[in-house]
Design a protein around this motif. Structure first.
Motif, PDB file in Angstrom:
ATOM      1  N   ILE A 101       0.850  -1.186   0.000  1.00 32.78           N
ATOM      2  CA  ILE A 101       0.000   0.000   0.000  1.00 32.78           C
ATOM      3  C   ILE A 101       0.891   1.242   0.000  1.00 32.78           C
ATOM      4  CG2 ILE A 101      -1.741   1.303   1.283  1.00 32.78           C
ATOM      5  CD1 ILE A 101      -2.735  -1.358   2.429  1.00 32.78           C
ATOM      6  N   VAL A 102       0.625   2.151  -0.928  1.00 36.50           N
ATOM      7  CA  VAL A 102       1.422   3.371  -1.036  1.00 36.50           C
ATOM      8  C   VAL A 102       0.518   4.593  -0.998  1.00 36.50           C
ATOM      9  CG1 VAL A 102       3.273   2.268  -2.348  1.00 36.50           C
ATOM     10  CG2 VAL A 102       1.380   3.354  -3.567  1.00 36.50           C
ATOM     11  N   HIS A 121      -8.579   2.713  -2.667  1.00 35.59           N
ATOM     12  CA  HIS A 121      -9.219   2.221  -1.440  1.00 35.59           C
ATOM     13  C   HIS A 121     -10.384   3.092  -0.970  1.00 35.59           C
ATOM     14  CE1 HIS A 121      -5.089   0.277  -0.621  1.00 35.59           C
ATOM     15  NE2 HIS A 121      -5.932  -0.697  -0.873  1.00 35.59           N
ATOM     16  N   ASP A 122     -10.608   4.233  -1.614  1.00 39.98           N
ATOM     17  CA  ASP A 122     -11.589   5.173  -1.072  1.00 39.98           C
ATOM     18  C   ASP A 122     -13.016   4.614  -1.045  1.00 39.98           C
ATOM     19  OD1 ASP A 122     -11.207   5.314  -3.844  1.00 39.98           O
ATOM     20  OD2 ASP A 122     -12.069   7.316  -3.985  1.00 39.98           O
ATOM     21  N   LEU A 147      -5.802   5.850   4.596  1.00 43.79           N
ATOM     22  CA  LEU A 147      -5.955   4.727   3.679  1.00 43.79           C
ATOM     23  C   LEU A 147      -6.859   5.086   2.490  1.00 43.79           C
ATOM     24  CD1 LEU A 147      -6.341   1.717   6.157  1.00 43.79           C
ATOM     25  CD2 LEU A 147      -4.402   2.193   4.647  1.00 43.79           C
ATOM     26  N   ALA A 148      -7.827   5.948   2.723  1.00 43.31           N
ATOM     27  CA  ALA A 148      -8.754   6.324   1.650  1.00 43.31           C
ATOM     28  C   ALA A 148      -8.045   7.046   0.513  1.00 43.31           C
ATOM     29  CB  ALA A 148      -9.874   7.195   2.202  1.00 43.31           C
ATOM     30  N   LYS A 149      -6.900   7.615   0.785  1.00 43.30           N
ATOM     31  CA  LYS A 149      -6.134   8.321  -0.249  1.00 43.30           C
ATOM     32  C   LYS A 149      -4.995   7.465  -0.809  1.00 43.30           C
ATOM     33  CE  LYS A 149      -7.006  12.885   1.776  1.00 43.30           C
ATOM     34  NZ  LYS A 149      -7.910  13.353   0.706  1.00 43.30           N
ATOM     35  N   SER A 150      -4.956   6.200  -0.410  1.00 43.11           N
ATOM     36  CA  SER A 150      -3.855   5.326  -0.807  1.00 43.11           C
ATOM     37  C   SER A 150      -4.245   4.392  -1.952  1.00 43.11           C
ATOM     38  CB  SER A 150      -3.388   4.495   0.389  1.00 43.11           C
ATOM     39  OG  SER A 150      -4.380   3.538   0.748  1.00 43.11           O
ATOM     40  N   TYR A 151      -3.229   3.689  -2.464  1.00 45.26           N
ATOM     41  CA  TYR A 151      -3.424   2.689  -3.520  1.00 45.26           C
ATOM     42  C   TYR A 151      -2.736   1.395  -3.105  1.00 45.26           C
ATOM     43  CZ  TYR A 151      -4.834   6.597  -6.534  1.00 45.26           C
ATOM     44  OH  TYR A 151      -5.475   7.691  -7.084  1.00 45.26           O
ATOM     45  N   GLY A 152      -3.292   0.257  -3.533  1.00 44.88           N
ATOM     46  CA  GLY A 152      -2.720  -1.028  -3.155  1.00 44.88           C
ATOM     47  C   GLY A 152      -2.481  -1.931  -4.355  1.00 44.88           C
TER      48      GLY A 152
END
Length: 247
Positions: A101-102, A121-122, A147-152
């Motif tokens: 996750i970044v 993840h939003d 986490l809502a602003k992240s990508y996995g």
């Protein structure tokens, strides 16, 4: 058909009946050795895991196949988490994959071909599909906002939903729930999760008001939503690179 999309060749490990993994019960002597070594060894990487979230994931090559996932993460730094993914949070959980996750900042630094493999993840957070078991919403809110602003990027190494009793075949790329037909998680899966953890997804949704996604949603992430194309790995035979005759 790509290797990660194939049904495994019939064998005892692909029985499809959902039994426990193949193998004899652990011997008492082996269990004692495990406990002894655990006391003497540091287990430093594992003990760095400080985050547990429960959500759902879909197969990139077949979004209609959906599974519950429990993600245990280690915070490498403010912008990067590395996670082990299990099919439950019980002591008998199966390790079924890994997810990286970044932050939005790191994701935007990746080339487009790489970004295709990542998901946002939003939506799953806003819809309360992603939850933090045993952690009150008020306490979890700051982490959920991050986490809502992240990508996995999630690779599934064990297609447990087929009933495979061992990890078979090659890894499958997974995608996150999305507000499109095949991306909506089946109600029965949500109901089962809620009953197991004593929560209500519907009741949690109001607490997610105000949680927003990336500042500028990248159109390459969640590639399948826009282009209706998933990704599947294939295994091909190739010559080895070597500097001397072999064998």
């Amino acid at each position: 058909m790509a290797s990660s999309d194939k049904v495994p060749v019939a064998c005892p490990a692909s029985s499809g009946d959902g039994k426990e993994p193949m193998g004899d019960p652990t011997k008492t002597t082996t269990a004692m050795l495990d406990k002894g070594t655990a006391m003497m060894q540091s287990m430093k990487p594992i003990r760095q895991m400080s985050l547990h979230v429960c959500s759902f994931a879909c197969y990139s090559h077949d979004p209609g196949r959906q599974i519950e996932v429990h993600i245990y993460g280690q915070r490498v730094n403010q912008d990067f988490l590395q996670c082990a993914v299990y099919d439950s949070n019980s002591s008998k959980a199966h390790l079924i994959g890994i997810e990286y996750i970044v932050s939005e900042k790191l994701f935007e630094s990746l080339p487009p071909e790489e970004q295709k493999l990542w998901h946002s993840h939003d939506y799953e957070i806003q819809m309360a599909l992603l939850v933090t078991p045993r952690v009150p919403e008020l306490v979890a809110k700051p982490e959920l906002k991050n986490l809502a602003k992240s990508y996995g990027k999630f690779w599934c190494t064990w297609q447990i939903d087929r009933g495979d009793r061992l990890p078979l075949g090659v890894p499958s790329l997974m995608v996150s729930p999305q507000d499109v037909n095949l991306g909506r998680i089946k109600p029965e899966l949500v109901k089962k999760r809620d009953e197991e953890h004593g929560i209500s997804t519907e009741s949690l949704k109001p607490s997610r008001d105000g949680i927003s996604g990336p500042e500028k949603k990248n159109l390459v992430a969640d590639y399948w939503v826009r282009f209706r194309k998933g990704f599947a790995l294939d295994v091909v035979e190739t010559d080895m690179k070597r500097t001397a005759p072999f064998p």
